[in-house]
Design an enzyme around this catalytic site. Structure first.
Site, PDB file in Angstrom:
ATOM      1  N   LYS A   1       0.670  -1.341  -0.074  1.00  0.00           N
ATOM      2  CA  LYS A   1       0.252   0.057   0.054  1.00  0.00           C
ATOM      3  C   LYS A   1       0.888   1.148  -0.143  1.00  0.00           C
ATOM      4  CE  LYS A   1      -3.507   2.176   2.835  1.00  0.00           C
ATOM      5  NZ  LYS A   1      -4.331   2.152   4.116  1.00  0.00           N
TER       6      LYS A   1
ATOM      7  N   SER B   1      -3.160   3.228 -17.447  1.00  0.00           N
ATOM      8  CA  SER B   1      -2.470   2.659 -16.362  1.00  0.00           C
ATOM      9  C   SER B   1      -2.033   3.835 -15.420  1.00  0.00           C
ATOM     10  CB  SER B   1      -1.035   1.866 -16.745  1.00  0.00           C
ATOM     11  OG  SER B   1      -0.131   2.723 -17.499  1.00  0.00           O
TER      12      SER B   1
ATOM     13  N   THR C   1      -6.195  -0.954 -12.204  1.00  0.00           N
ATOM     14  CA  THR C   1      -5.483  -0.513 -13.357  1.00  0.00           C
ATOM     15  C   THR C   1      -4.182  -1.290 -13.223  1.00  0.00           C
ATOM     16  OG1 THR C   1      -4.546   1.057 -14.980  1.00  0.00           O
ATOM     17  CG2 THR C   1      -4.330   1.491 -12.733  1.00  0.00           C
ATOM     18  N   TYR C   2      -3.181  -1.205 -13.758  1.00  0.00           N
ATOM     19  CA  TYR C   2      -1.903  -1.844 -13.736  1.00  0.00           C
ATOM     20  C   TYR C   2      -0.770  -0.846 -13.835  1.00  0.00           C
ATOM     21  CZ  TYR C   2      -1.529  -0.861 -18.721  1.00  0.00           C
ATOM     22  OH  TYR C   2      -1.436  -0.427 -19.762  1.00  0.00           O
TER      23      TYR C   2
ATOM     24  N   GLY D   1      -4.260   7.620 -19.347  1.00  0.00           N
ATOM     25  CA  GLY D   1      -5.537   7.211 -20.057  1.00  0.00           C
ATOM     26  C   GLY D   1      -6.808   7.357 -19.416  1.00  0.00           C
ATOM     27  N   ALA D   2      -8.105   6.737 -19.456  1.00  0.00           N
ATOM     28  CA  ALA D   2      -9.220   6.865 -18.969  1.00  0.00           C
ATOM     29  C   ALA D   2      -9.235   7.188 -17.437  1.00  0.00           C
ATOM     30  CB  ALA D   2     -10.087   5.742 -19.336  1.00  0.00           C
ATOM     31  N   ALA D   3      -8.334   6.541 -16.617  1.00  0.00           N
ATOM     32  CA  ALA D   3      -8.103   6.915 -15.228  1.00  0.00           C
ATOM     33  C   ALA D   3      -7.678   8.371 -15.040  1.00  0.00           C
ATOM     34  CB  ALA D   3      -7.054   6.010 -14.571  1.00  0.00           C
TER      35      ALA D   3
END
Length: 127
Positions: A9, A25, A57-58, A73-75
């Protein structure tokens, strides 16, 4: 039986960039990844403390020592530069090893530097 447990974390990191035009990502400073045992292409959950958004995501490793936390991207639609996020990785642990599993938790400062590395979060603590 296996249980899904937190494995790493990154607590209260600051988003340094949100890049909508990237493939996708999250880019994370590789020094931070090493400290919490996360690796490239690993699936992570991201929690945005500023707006409550949660996404998966990764990981793409970022430049060492840069402090980069960049949603791509979309994130990038769910975060803004300066937002405070929590990034969590999980692992499947056999039932007989649950009691000895120790996640790595990095407590971050406002410059994405690790101030403390712990293995458990004290109950009821504000960090």
């Amino acid at each position: 039986m296996f249980r899904t447990m937190m494995n790493g974390k990154i607590h209260r990191a600051r988003v340094t960039e949100a890049n909508l035009n990237y493939v996708g990502s999250i880019t994370i400073d590789e020094d931070i990844l090493d400290a919490v045992g996360m690796v490239a292409n690993e699936k992570v959950q991201i929690v945005n403390n500023n707006n409550g958004a949660r996404l998966e995501t990764y990981i793409i490793p970022g430049e060492r020592g840069s402090g980069v936390i960049c949603l791509n991207g979309a994130a990038a639609r769910l975060v803004q530069e300066g937002d405070v996020v929590i990034i969590i990785s999980y692992v499947m642990v056999p039932e007989e090893k649950v009691a000895i599993h120790k996640p790595k938790v990095a407590i971050m400062d406002e410059h994405n530097q690790i101030t403390e590395l712990i293995h458990a979060e004290p109950a009821g603590t504000i960090m």
